[in-house]
Design a protein around this motif. Structure first.
Motif, PDB file in Angstrom:
ATOM      1  N   PHE A 313      -3.297  -0.241   2.208  1.00  0.00           N
ATOM      2  CA  PHE A 313      -1.922  -0.260   2.702  1.00  0.00           C
ATOM      3  C   PHE A 313      -0.946  -0.404   1.545  1.00  0.00           C
ATOM      4  O   PHE A 313       0.107   0.247   1.523  1.00  0.00           O
ATOM      5  CB  PHE A 313      -1.741  -1.424   3.689  1.00  0.00           C
ATOM      6  CG  PHE A 313      -0.316  -1.624   4.143  1.00  0.00           C
ATOM      7  CD1 PHE A 313       0.154  -0.983   5.275  1.00  0.00           C
ATOM      8  CD2 PHE A 313       0.552  -2.446   3.428  1.00  0.00           C
ATOM      9  CE1 PHE A 313       1.467  -1.164   5.695  1.00  0.00           C
ATOM     10  CE2 PHE A 313       1.863  -2.631   3.844  1.00  0.00           C
ATOM     11  CZ  PHE A 313       2.324  -1.990   4.976  1.00  0.00           C
ATOM     12  N   SER A 314      -1.281  -1.246   0.587  1.00  0.00           N
ATOM     13  CA  SER A 314      -0.378  -1.484  -0.544  1.00  0.00           C
ATOM     14  C   SER A 314      -0.071  -0.199  -1.299  1.00  0.00           C
ATOM     15  O   SER A 314       1.076   0.020  -1.732  1.00  0.00           O
ATOM     16  CB  SER A 314      -0.982  -2.522  -1.494  1.00  0.00           C
ATOM     17  OG  SER A 314      -2.279  -2.126  -1.919  1.00  0.00           O
ATOM     18  N   ALA A 315      -1.064   0.670  -1.448  1.00  0.00           N
ATOM     19  CA  ALA A 315      -0.835   1.940  -2.137  1.00  0.00           C
ATOM     20  C   ALA A 315       0.018   2.872  -1.287  1.00  0.00           C
ATOM     21  O   ALA A 315       0.919   3.547  -1.798  1.00  0.00           O
ATOM     22  CB  ALA A 315      -2.175   2.601  -2.466  1.00  0.00           C
ATOM     23  N   ILE A 316      -0.260   2.909   0.004  1.00  0.00           N
ATOM     24  CA  ILE A 316       0.512   3.774   0.910  1.00  0.00           C
ATOM     25  C   ILE A 316       1.970   3.351   0.926  1.00  0.00           C
ATOM     26  O   ILE A 316       2.881   4.179   0.799  1.00  0.00           O
ATOM     27  CB  ILE A 316      -0.091   3.724   2.326  1.00  0.00           C
ATOM     28  CG1 ILE A 316      -1.514   4.285   2.340  1.00  0.00           C
ATOM     29  CG2 ILE A 316       0.800   4.476   3.323  1.00  0.00           C
ATOM     30  CD1 ILE A 316      -2.258   4.045   3.645  1.00  0.00           C
ATOM     31  N   TRP A 317       2.205   2.057   1.053  1.00  0.00           N
ATOM     32  CA  TRP A 317       3.575   1.547   1.211  1.00  0.00           C
ATOM     33  C   TRP A 317       4.357   1.608  -0.093  1.00  0.00           C
ATOM     34  O   TRP A 317       5.594   1.662  -0.078  1.00  0.00           O
ATOM     35  CB  TRP A 317       3.533   0.115   1.735  1.00  0.00           C
ATOM     36  CG  TRP A 317       4.827  -0.320   2.357  1.00  0.00           C
ATOM     37  CD1 TRP A 317       5.741  -1.197   1.848  1.00  0.00           C
ATOM     38  CD2 TRP A 317       5.356   0.104   3.625  1.00  0.00           C
ATOM     39  NE1 TRP A 317       6.803  -1.347   2.709  1.00  0.00           N
ATOM     40  CE2 TRP A 317       6.583  -0.557   3.814  1.00  0.00           C
ATOM     41  CE3 TRP A 317       4.911   0.982   4.618  1.00  0.00           C
ATOM     42  CZ2 TRP A 317       7.374  -0.364   4.952  1.00  0.00           C
ATOM     43  CZ3 TRP A 317       5.693   1.167   5.739  1.00  0.00           C
ATOM     44  CH2 TRP A 317       6.909   0.506   5.896  1.00  0.00           C
ATOM     45  N   SER A 318       3.678   1.620  -1.220  1.00  0.00           N
ATOM     46  CA  SER A 318       4.358   1.607  -2.520  1.00  0.00           C
ATOM     47  C   SER A 318       4.804   2.988  -2.968  1.00  0.00           C
ATOM     48  O   SER A 318       5.604   3.117  -3.904  1.00  0.00           O
ATOM     49  CB  SER A 318       3.433   1.003  -3.591  1.00  0.00           C
ATOM     50  OG  SER A 318       3.147  -0.346  -3.301  1.00  0.00           O
ATOM     51  N   ARG A 319       4.292   4.036  -2.319  1.00  0.00           N
ATOM     52  CA  ARG A 319       4.676   5.385  -2.721  1.00  0.00           C
ATOM     53  C   ARG A 319       6.132   5.671  -2.374  1.00  0.00           C
ATOM     54  O   ARG A 319       6.611   5.288  -1.314  1.00  0.00           O
ATOM     55  CB  ARG A 319       3.774   6.423  -2.050  1.00  0.00           C
ATOM     56  CG  ARG A 319       2.429   6.589  -2.721  1.00  0.00           C
ATOM     57  CD  ARG A 319       1.775   7.909  -2.314  1.00  0.00           C
ATOM     58  NE  ARG A 319       1.456   7.935  -0.902  1.00  0.00           N
ATOM     59  CZ  ARG A 319       0.270   7.617  -0.394  1.00  0.00           C
ATOM     60  NH1 ARG A 319      -0.706   7.235  -1.193  1.00  0.00           N
ATOM     61  NH2 ARG A 319       0.063   7.680   0.908  1.00  0.00           N
ATOM     62  N   ASN A 320       6.811   6.375  -3.243  1.00  0.00           N
ATOM     63  CA  ASN A 320       8.201   6.738  -2.997  1.00  0.00           C
ATOM     64  C   ASN A 320       8.396   8.253  -2.928  1.00  0.00           C
ATOM     65  O   ASN A 320       9.520   8.739  -3.041  1.00  0.00           O
ATOM     66  CB  ASN A 320       9.099   6.146  -4.085  1.00  0.00           C
ATOM     67  CG  ASN A 320       9.195   4.637  -3.984  1.00  0.00           C
ATOM     68  OD1 ASN A 320       9.434   4.096  -2.910  1.00  0.00           O
ATOM     69  ND2 ASN A 320       8.996   3.948  -5.106  1.00  0.00           N
ATOM     70  N   THR A 321       7.298   8.989  -2.764  1.00  0.00           N
ATOM     71  CA  THR A 321       7.378  10.449  -2.753  1.00  0.00           C
ATOM     72  C   THR A 321       7.665  11.022  -1.375  1.00  0.00           C
ATOM     73  O   THR A 321       8.090  12.168  -1.258  1.00  0.00           O
ATOM     74  CB  THR A 321       6.063  11.051  -3.273  1.00  0.00           C
ATOM     75  OG1 THR A 321       4.971  10.517  -2.514  1.00  0.00           O
ATOM     76  CG2 THR A 321       5.862  10.711  -4.750  1.00  0.00           C
ATOM     77  N   ASP A 322       7.432  10.229  -0.334  1.00  0.00           N
ATOM     78  CA  ASP A 322       7.688  10.717   1.019  1.00  0.00           C
ATOM     79  C   ASP A 322       9.195  10.788   1.248  1.00  0.00           C
ATOM     80  O   ASP A 322       9.911   9.802   1.016  1.00  0.00           O
ATOM     81  CB  ASP A 322       7.050   9.775   2.049  1.00  0.00           C
ATOM     82  CG  ASP A 322       7.273  10.254   3.472  1.00  0.00           C
ATOM     83  OD1 ASP A 322       6.467  11.058   3.959  1.00  0.00           O
ATOM     84  OD2 ASP A 322       8.284   9.840   4.074  1.00  0.00           O
ATOM     85  N   PRO A 323       9.723  11.931   1.714  1.00  0.00           N
ATOM     86  CA  PRO A 323      11.182  12.073   1.843  1.00  0.00           C
ATOM     87  C   PRO A 323      11.805  11.119   2.852  1.00  0.00           C
ATOM     88  O   PRO A 323      12.914  10.627   2.633  1.00  0.00           O
ATOM     89  CB  PRO A 323      11.358  13.535   2.264  1.00  0.00           C
ATOM     90  CG  PRO A 323      10.025  13.955   2.810  1.00  0.00           C
ATOM     91  CD  PRO A 323       9.013  13.176   2.048  1.00  0.00           C
ATOM     92  N   LEU A 324      11.116  10.854   3.970  1.00  0.00           N
ATOM     93  CA  LEU A 324      11.670   9.924   4.957  1.00  0.00           C
ATOM     94  C   LEU A 324      11.731   8.511   4.374  1.00  0.00           C
ATOM     95  O   LEU A 324      12.756   7.825   4.493  1.00  0.00           O
ATOM     96  CB  LEU A 324      10.827   9.940   6.227  1.00  0.00           C
ATOM     97  CG  LEU A 324      11.303   9.002   7.345  1.00  0.00           C
ATOM     98  CD1 LEU A 324      12.679   9.421   7.855  1.00  0.00           C
ATOM     99  CD2 LEU A 324      10.295   8.968   8.492  1.00  0.00           C
ATOM    100  N   MET A 325      10.644   8.093   3.723  1.00  0.00           N
ATOM    101  CA  MET A 325      10.618   6.753   3.144  1.00  0.00           C
ATOM    102  C   MET A 325      11.637   6.622   2.016  1.00  0.00           C
ATOM    103  O   MET A 325      12.275   5.567   1.849  1.00  0.00           O
ATOM    104  CB  MET A 325       9.215   6.436   2.649  1.00  0.00           C
ATOM    105  CG  MET A 325       8.189   6.308   3.759  1.00  0.00           C
ATOM    106  SD  MET A 325       8.452   4.851   4.811  1.00  0.00           S
ATOM    107  CE  MET A 325       7.723   3.587   3.758  1.00  0.00           C
ATOM    108  N   ALA A 326      11.793   7.673   1.233  1.00  0.00           N
ATOM    109  CA  ALA A 326      12.792   7.638   0.162  1.00  0.00           C
ATOM    110  C   ALA A 326      14.181   7.452   0.747  1.00  0.00           C
ATOM    111  O   ALA A 326      15.011   6.702   0.210  1.00  0.00           O
ATOM    112  CB  ALA A 326      12.721   8.920  -0.663  1.00  0.00           C
TER     113      ALA A 326
END
Length: 406
Positions: A313-326
């Protein structure tokens, strides 16, 4: 979550405004199981009383919990479906408490009974939340099971008798808004610790029933009733937690209430609300579903960020490449229409994006459930607006949104 009682207490007992808090990790709302003994009309997970294949095993859950703790997640809300249908729910809960998480149990309450209440008490849950959709007849109709209301109230009473903090969750719709006051009376009579009003979000079974969402004026009326109830109780020395969720226009609306009732505290309250920042999907709120998929919050089940079976989960949540999450993590968020021009954007954070997405396919369009009018959000007088009717089954020809044409 918008904490009405907390803000009203600062009005009654003013103190210096502390700096904005930066939580170490996101709250994780974890749908451990999709199976449920009820089929509620507004269910976002579209649960049923059947087993769903592919759900996380106990060992997989424990492995994820280790990662969440390392990632400094402070809170686990164990939900479903109905989490008490998982045979290992108490093993999961005991381990979570032993690891130092704040642990909440989100239940429909019907399965809390004399046979398991001591086990529930022994866990030491920090909070047990039970959904109520009105008084008896309305609740049973929403839950599609006769006797559900009495069973839920009995479960809450057992929690109280065993010293467990318990609260009621009420999802406001056009069909049950008239029962808000009677339900609040029951909460007061039974001295329930907390009342959570949830505005209807357009997802899951709730998306199919969005034509039953309340009109904006009804929402305003309900919020004013909560404000009045909370303020009256605080002035009588009764401290009950009143909170709301899924419509961050509640923050600016409370600011308007303060302008009428406590004008000397408006500046301090405004800063507290700015520090709160409104909607925190994809930032301080996260969701893991029963299959291990990670979502920006519980209402984004159609949008997967990754799966904890495949990576932490920590790796998934730390990514900033997803446009919605960004976009979620951008300040201010890249909202459009009325939201982009709103003077309260720093307070509400652009409100609940999933409603805009469900209605328009654009996550950054204005939130159709914002119940503040153009003057209240400070729209410029010279803007050009296009009136956009909601779908014809929305329940009212007058229920519309506006879109600023840049």
């Amino acid at each position: 979550m918008f904490r009405i009682t907390q803000y009203m207490q600062t009005i009654l007992n003013p103190s210096p405004v502390p700096p904005a808090r930066n939580p170490p990790g996101p709250v994780v709302i974890w749908n451990l199981i999709r199976r449920c003994n009820l089929t509620c009309k507004h269910c976002y997970s579209i649960s049923a009383d059947v087993d769903f294949p592919g759900e996380l095993t106990t060992d997989q859950i424990f492995h994820v919990m280790d990662d969440l703790k390392q990632f400094r997640v402070p809170v686990l809300i164990l939900s479903g479906g109905e989490p008490l249908l998982r045979p290992d729910i108490f093993d999961i809960s005991r381990r979570a408490k032993a690891m130092g998480f704040y642990v909440g149990l989100s239940s429909n309450g019907t399965l809390i009974n004399e046979d398991n209440i001591q086990q529930i008490a022994d866990i030491g849950y920090d909070y047990v939340g039970v959904s109520l959709d009105g008084i008896r007849e309305t609740h049973d109709r929403f839950r599609q099971k006769k006797g559900a209301f009495d069973a839920s109230l009995h479960g809450m009473e057992l929690c109280q008798q065993h010293g467990i903090k318990v609260g009621a969750r009420f999802t406001l719709t056009q069909d049950n808004s008239h029962e808000l006051d009677p339900l609040l009376d029951i909460i007061a009579e039974r001295n329930i610790d907390k009342f959570y009003l949830s505005h209807l979000n357009y997802s899951g079974r709730g998306n199919r029933h969005r034509k039953h969402d309340v009109f904006h004026q009804t929402t305003r009326t309900a919020m004013n009733r909560l404000f009045e109830r909370c303020w009256d109780e605080l002035n009588r020395g009764i401290v009950r937690e009143y909170v709301t969720g899924n419509n961050d226009a509640d923050g600016p609306f409370l600011l308007q209430w303060a302008e009428r009732n406590a004008p000397d505290q408006v500046m301090a309250l405004r800063q507290r609300l700015i520090n709160w920042g409104g909607n925190s999907s994809g930032q301080n709120i996260s969701n893991i579903d029963n299959l291990g998929n990670v979502h920006p919050d519980t209402f984004w089940w159609n949008y997967n960020l990754g799966n904890v079976k495949d990576e932490p989960f920590s790796a998934i949540w730390s990514r900033n490449t997803d446009p919605l999450m960004a976009g979620f993590r951008q300040k201010p968020r890249p909202v459009e229409g009325r939201c982009a021009h709103c003077q309260h954007l720093s307070i509400c954070g652009g409100n609940t994006r999933v409603r805009a997405y469900q209605l328009t396919g654009n996550a950054w369009a204005e939130d159709p459930a914002c119940y503040l009018d153009d003057d209240e959000i400070g729209l410029p007088q010279n803007y050009s607006a296009e009136r956009i009717p909601l779908p014809s089954n929305s329940g009212s020809a007058n229920r519309i949104t506006t879109r600023i044409l840049d």
